[in-house]
Design a protein around this motif. Sequence first.
Motif, PDB file in Angstrom:
ATOM      1  N   TYR B   9      -4.213  21.921   3.245  1.00  0.00           N
ATOM      2  CA  TYR B   9      -5.624  21.442   2.395  1.00  0.00           C
ATOM      3  C   TYR B   9      -5.247  20.449   1.831  1.00  0.00           C
ATOM      4  CZ  TYR B   9      -9.732  21.640  -0.383  1.00  0.00           C
ATOM      5  OH  TYR B   9     -10.845  21.394  -1.021  1.00  0.00           O
ATOM      6  N   MET B  11      -2.961  18.262   2.187  1.00  0.00           N
ATOM      7  CA  MET B  11      -2.360  17.175   2.918  1.00  0.00           C
ATOM      8  C   MET B  11      -3.823  16.356   3.558  1.00  0.00           C
ATOM      9  SD  MET B  11       0.783  18.326   5.052  1.00  0.00           S
ATOM     10  CE  MET B  11       1.822  16.816   5.502  1.00  0.00           C
ATOM     11  N   LEU B  12      -4.913  17.302   3.845  1.00  0.00           N
ATOM     12  CA  LEU B  12      -6.013  16.779   4.580  1.00  0.00           C
ATOM     13  C   LEU B  12      -6.982  16.126   3.401  1.00  0.00           C
ATOM     14  CD1 LEU B  12      -6.122  19.211   7.077  1.00  0.00           C
ATOM     15  CD2 LEU B  12      -5.479  17.050   7.532  1.00  0.00           C
ATOM     16  N   ASN B  13      -7.072  16.759   2.204  1.00  0.00           N
ATOM     17  CA  ASN B  13      -8.170  16.482   1.461  1.00  0.00           C
ATOM     18  C   ASN B  13      -7.885  15.378   0.330  1.00  0.00           C
ATOM     19  OD1 ASN B  13     -10.830  17.066   1.048  1.00  0.00           O
ATOM     20  ND2 ASN B  13     -10.279  18.571  -0.563  1.00  0.00           N
ATOM     21  N   GLU B  14      -6.707  15.109   0.196  1.00  0.00           N
ATOM     22  CA  GLU B  14      -6.468  13.748  -0.415  1.00  0.00           C
ATOM     23  C   GLU B  14      -6.258  12.536   0.216  1.00  0.00           C
ATOM     24  OE1 GLU B  14      -3.375  14.366  -3.288  1.00  0.00           O
ATOM     25  OE2 GLU B  14      -2.080  15.159  -1.583  1.00  0.00           O
ATOM     26  N   THR B  15      -6.737  11.530  -0.517  1.00  0.00           N
ATOM     27  CA  THR B  15      -6.353  10.234  -0.136  1.00  0.00           C
ATOM     28  C   THR B  15      -5.184   9.816  -0.485  1.00  0.00           C
ATOM     29  OG1 THR B  15      -8.742   9.589   0.148  1.00  0.00           O
ATOM     30  CG2 THR B  15      -7.220   7.936   0.269  1.00  0.00           C
ATOM     31  N   LYS B  16      -4.118   9.740   0.314  1.00  0.00           N
ATOM     32  CA  LYS B  16      -2.735   9.335  -0.382  1.00  0.00           C
ATOM     33  C   LYS B  16      -2.723   7.850  -0.572  1.00  0.00           C
ATOM     34  CE  LYS B  16       1.007  12.381   1.627  1.00  0.00           C
ATOM     35  NZ  LYS B  16       1.891  12.714   2.637  1.00  0.00           N
ATOM     36  N   ASP B 115      -6.569   9.336   9.337  1.00  0.00           N
ATOM     37  CA  ASP B 115      -7.427   9.139   8.237  1.00  0.00           C
ATOM     38  C   ASP B 115      -8.869   9.012   8.891  1.00  0.00           C
ATOM     39  OD1 ASP B 115      -8.881   8.597   6.201  1.00  0.00           O
ATOM     40  OD2 ASP B 115      -7.132   6.938   5.348  1.00  0.00           O
TER      41      ASP B 115
END
Lengths: 74, 230, 159
Positions: B9, B11-16, B115
């Motif tokens: 979650y 890894m997927l939900n935040e904009t790196k 992305d």
Amino acid sequence: MGALIAVGAGIAALTGIGAGIGIGIATSKAAEAIARQPEAKGEINKTLLLGCALAEATAIYGFVIAIMIILFLG
Amino acid sequence: MKDIAAEMYAMLNETKIAFTVPIFGGIPIPSSVAVTWGIMAVIVLFCIIFVRGFKLMPGRMQTAIEMFVGWIYDFFTGILGEKGRKYIPYLGTVLIYIGCANIVGLFGLIPPTKDLNVTAGLAIMSIVLVEAAGIRSKGTRGWLRSFKKPMAVMVPFNILEIVIKPLSLCMRLFGNVLGAFVIMELIKAVVPAIVPLPFSFYFDIFDGLLQAYVFVFLTSLYISEAMDED
Amino acid sequence: MLNLNWSIIWTFVNIIVLFLLLRIFLFKPVMKILDKRAGEIKKTLDDAETKKNEAAELKAQYAEELKAAGTRADAILKEATDNAKVQREKIIDKAKKDADNLIKTAEKQIELDRQQTMKEMRSQIADVALRAAQKAMENDDVSESSISSFLRQVGESDD
């Protein structure tokens, strides 16, 4: 709540059934077509790939929705 | 199980954010954009190095590049016809970019296509290109008229199609890459060594290239449909 | 990564920049060289075609010339044969004429010789007769034997 979410995600993932059947039928027909007309192999392959990509898209939608259900509701 | 979910979650939900450009008070650069820049740099450098020395009598590298470009042209000309030749460089660019972006996972980088912004951007550009091709080919009036084909009742559906087409393109690419990512993460969580390797080859190389092919194939199909005068 | 945000603009910019760069560095030069090669090949093929046509033309020309030479040789041969025939006939005619002349001359000569001989013989006979008469008168012996002996004498002395 968590169980319900899991069930929802599982139901969303059921879209894979349709895609599997669709791709299976398409491939069997393509195999028949190639057996009947081996010279049209390139064209048949192209069409098959397109059909598979379109059929697969439904499974992908189900998968994405399942993921979203888990991630956003879980 | 809970920690894998939480990790995924996260890894997927935040904009790196890869880094921040220190002008205008700091412009954050997402990691997908940074990787895209890397891919662009590699592709363009490769082209500059190998295409610059082209001769009439080709060497091995030149033959390979020529065959590749010739294949792209043949493939798209087969779908679009002669009048669609001007769209081929863009479609070829997208094909190369998506192909490289999907393969990049092999080198331990995060594929930019994971992305949603990248796939959505590609899909939006594709639909803009499709409609532009329709307008260019039929004229604005003909393009507007093409919405009520085959009959007037179809107008809302045809308008809906403008949204559905790129959504389908975007979601197909994104879903494939995301699905590959999730499955790979699960496999790695279960067996961390050796077993993920063939799966990685399948998902990164085969599926990645196939999705690139399908993406540009569908885009060119939409363009040819939009250009069709019936 | 699941949320859409402003960073979608980056995608547009990146793809457009990549498109422009690839068009400059990949598609245009490669297509240029492919077109150039196609043009070169077409030119070579055209060249070969014209060369072939030229060769065929030359061949036809040579064949024609060969045929003309053949007919000319035939004509020369015929003329020569005709000439030879005429010549031969002329020569034969001349030879015949010559032979005739020769025969005629020979016959004349023979005639002349014969007449000469006759004349001589006549005069000799007369002479012999005269001498015989003279002898007979001398001997008064006109016997058979005396005449024959005389004749023998004459014949011996005359030979």
